[in-house]
Scaffold this active site. Sequence first.
Site, short mmCIF file in Angstrom:
data_model
loop_
_atom_site.label_atom_id
_atom_site.label_comp_id
_atom_site.label_asym_id
_atom_site.label_seq_id
_atom_site.Cartn_x
_atom_site.Cartn_y
_atom_site.Cartn_z
N LYS A 33 0.81 -1.21 0.00
CA LYS A 33 0.00 0.00 0.00
C LYS A 33 0.85 1.27 0.00
O LYS A 33 0.53 2.23 -0.70
CB LYS A 33 -0.96 0.01 1.19
CG LYS A 33 -0.32 0.14 2.55
CD LYS A 33 -1.36 0.12 3.66
CE LYS A 33 -0.74 0.21 5.04
NZ LYS A 33 -0.08 1.48 5.31
N GLU A 222 -4.16 4.05 6.58
CA GLU A 222 -4.74 3.30 7.71
C GLU A 222 -6.11 3.88 8.09
O GLU A 222 -6.41 4.13 9.25
CB GLU A 222 -3.80 3.33 8.92
CG GLU A 222 -2.41 2.78 8.67
CD GLU A 222 -2.38 1.26 8.53
OE1 GLU A 222 -3.46 0.65 8.50
OE2 GLU A 222 -1.28 0.71 8.45
N GLN A 252 -7.74 -5.21 9.56
CA GLN A 252 -6.64 -4.82 10.45
C GLN A 252 -7.05 -3.70 11.40
O GLN A 252 -6.19 -2.98 11.92
CB GLN A 252 -5.41 -4.42 9.63
CG GLN A 252 -4.83 -5.55 8.81
CD GLN A 252 -3.56 -5.17 8.10
OE1 GLN A 252 -2.50 -5.01 8.72
NE2 GLN A 252 -3.63 -5.02 6.79
#
Length: 660
Positions: A33, A222, A252
Site C-alpha cells: 500500500k 490506515e 486490520q
Amino acid sequence: MENKLNELNERQKEAAQHKDGPLLIIAGAGAGKTKTIAHRIANLIKEGVEPRHILAVTFTNKAAKEMADRVRILLPIDGVGGTPVLCTFHSLGVRILKENAEAIGRSKFFSILDSDESFAFFKRATREVGMDPKEINMKGISNIVSANKNKMIDMSDYQRESAPGYFKDTVLKIWKKYEELLKENEAYDFDDLILKTVHLLQNKKEILNYYQTLWKYIHIDEYQDTNTSQYELSRLLAEKHGNICVVGDSDQSIYGWRCADFRNILNFEQNFPGAKTVLLEQNYRSTGNILDLANRVIRKNKLRKEKNLFTENKEGEKITLFEALDENDEANFVVQKCRDLTTKKGVRPSEIAVLYRANFQSRALEEHFIRAGLPYQVLGTRFYERKEIKDIIAFIKFALNTKDNLSLARIINVPPRGIGKVTLEKIIAGKEGELPAGTREKIKDFRNKVEKIREVLLNSKLSESIKHIVKVTGLDMSLKEEGKEEGMERLENIRELANITTKYNSLTNEEAIQKFLEDTSLMSDQDAIMDRQARDGVRLMTVHSAKGLEFKYVFVTGLEQDLFPHRGWGDAEDTDTEEERRLFYVAITRAKEKLFISYAASRMIFGSRQMKMPSEFLEDIDDTIADVEKNENNLYEGHSRGGGSSWQKKEDDIIWDCLV
C-alpha cells in the site's frame, strides 16, 4: 514515470493512475500500500499537480518518513511548486494550530501534554474542585474525557446525553477545571490536537477555505483506524475538491479501545458518493502457508470488506504450534528457537519478533532471555522517557512557554535548589511576595537562567542549546557529583540527545525547536523502536505495537481462551471477538518466512495458577499448514483436524488442579 508504474501490479497501477474524485484502496497485509500511494503521489505531480497541493496523512512518523523516502526516489522534488506534505494526523493538527495561533488566542509555543502529563492535570483539577484524587477513579474519568473528545462530544453534549447522577456531575466538574488548566498553561492534550483543529476549521470558514485550496489532493493512510474527529478533519479538508484517497483494511482494525471506528472505511462509498474502489490482494511479504492461515482466520468475521490474500511467494515452512506446560515452558521454547535461529542459521536477532496479547506476558520471556544471554529489546522502554531527557525537554518547553506550570514543577528543583512543594504552589498562584527573601532570590536566579536558555534557544543550533542548558543549570556538575555510574550514564544520555538533535540543523532555530518538541511529544511506540534501531536484539512487544511492522520470524504467544481472545476481567460480554480475531490476523501477517504459535496449559494470573484452554482461534490450524511440537508432559492431546475441530483435555486434569 511510465517505467516506474510498470513496477506495480495491475491493481496497484489502477490505483496509482486514478486522479480526480474519491478513491478507496482496500489493501491487504503486505500488499504494497505504501508503494502504491507513493506512486500515486508521484503520478499526480507528473500529470501537472503542484506538489504543495498534495497532502498525505499517516498515523506514525515511521510511516510518513517511509512514504516521503519512496516519493523522493520516484520523483526527486526540485522545489518548483513546493513539496507534498507527508505527516501524521497529530502533527497536521499541530501545524494548523500553530499557523493560526493568533486566531485562537494561543501562543505558537503551546505545550503538548503526553499521557502522564495529561493525567497529572486531571489530578490537579480534581484537587482544585475540592475532591481527593485518591478517592476517585481518576483513570476512568480521564478515559471518559478522552473518549468523548475523540467522538467529538463536548461537555455540553455529555451533560445533555449522559445519565444523570453523582458520577456524571463529578466528571463534568473535573473536566471543566481540566480545560481551564489547559488554557492557563497554554497547553493541548493529545486529543485536542485533532479536536481543536476541527473546531477551528468549522468556526473559521476563511481558514478552512485556505487549507482546502492549499491541499487539493488528500491521502489518508490506515483509514480503518480513524476515529470520529479524524474522519471529520479528513472530510472537511476534502469537501471542496472531493479528491480524497483513503487506503486501509477493515481486517486490520484493532484500535476500537482508542475509539477508532472501522465503519469509516466500511461506509466510505456511502459517505463519498461516486467513489472508485480498488482491491489490493496480492501479498509480497509472507509465504503461502502463513497467508493460508491468515485467510482461514479472518473469513469468520462478518463485518469486513471481502477479500482473499494470495502470493506468488513459495509455500514456505509449515507453521510450528507449541503446546507448553506453563508460561516458563513456553518462554524456554521461544528462547531455544531464537538461539537456534541466531546461532545455526545466522539470523540477526532484530529479524525476530515475539508477540503477546498482554504486557504482563513479557515478564517470563525477559527472564529467560536474560538467563540465556540472548539480546532482546522490549518495545516501549523509550529513550525519551528517561528522567534526564524529560528534564532537558521540560527546560526547553518552559523557556518558550513560561505558562507551562507542569514543566515548571518538573525543573524548579533540578538540580536541587531548595525549593519545595509549598513554594511551588505559591509561585503558580502568583504569591511569590509572601515568600522569604532568600527563597525569592533563588526563584529570581532560576528565572534568570530560564531567560538565558530562551535567548540561546532562539539564537543557536538546538544541539548547542542543549549543551548550554546542562551547563547553565548546573546539571553537569550535579550529575558528576553523584560519583556513580548512574550519573555518568545520565550525562551520556543527554549527550546522545544533543547528537540526535543535529538532524534538525538544516532548519531555522525556531523551526528546529518546534519540530523537535513536536516529534518527541507525538512519538509512537513504533517510532521509539526505530529510533533505537542500532541495538540488535529480539523484539518483544504486544500485538498492537507490532501493527505496521514485519519480521522474518515471528512468535505469537499465549493463544489461550480468555487471554487471546482477551476477556475483560474474564467477562465474555466485554470482548469484541471480531476485533480480537482481527488482532490475531495482524499478528499472523507480521511474519515473512516462519511463524511460531504457542499456548500454555496453565498460567500464573493475579498471583494464582490457572488452567487454560487453547484459544478458539486455533481451530483453523490443521496438519496441512502446521506441525505440532509439545512438551512430552503436556496435559493436552492433539486436536482433531478439520472443520469444527476441538481440543480435548485428559481425564487426569483434576490431579494437576490439586497440585497447582
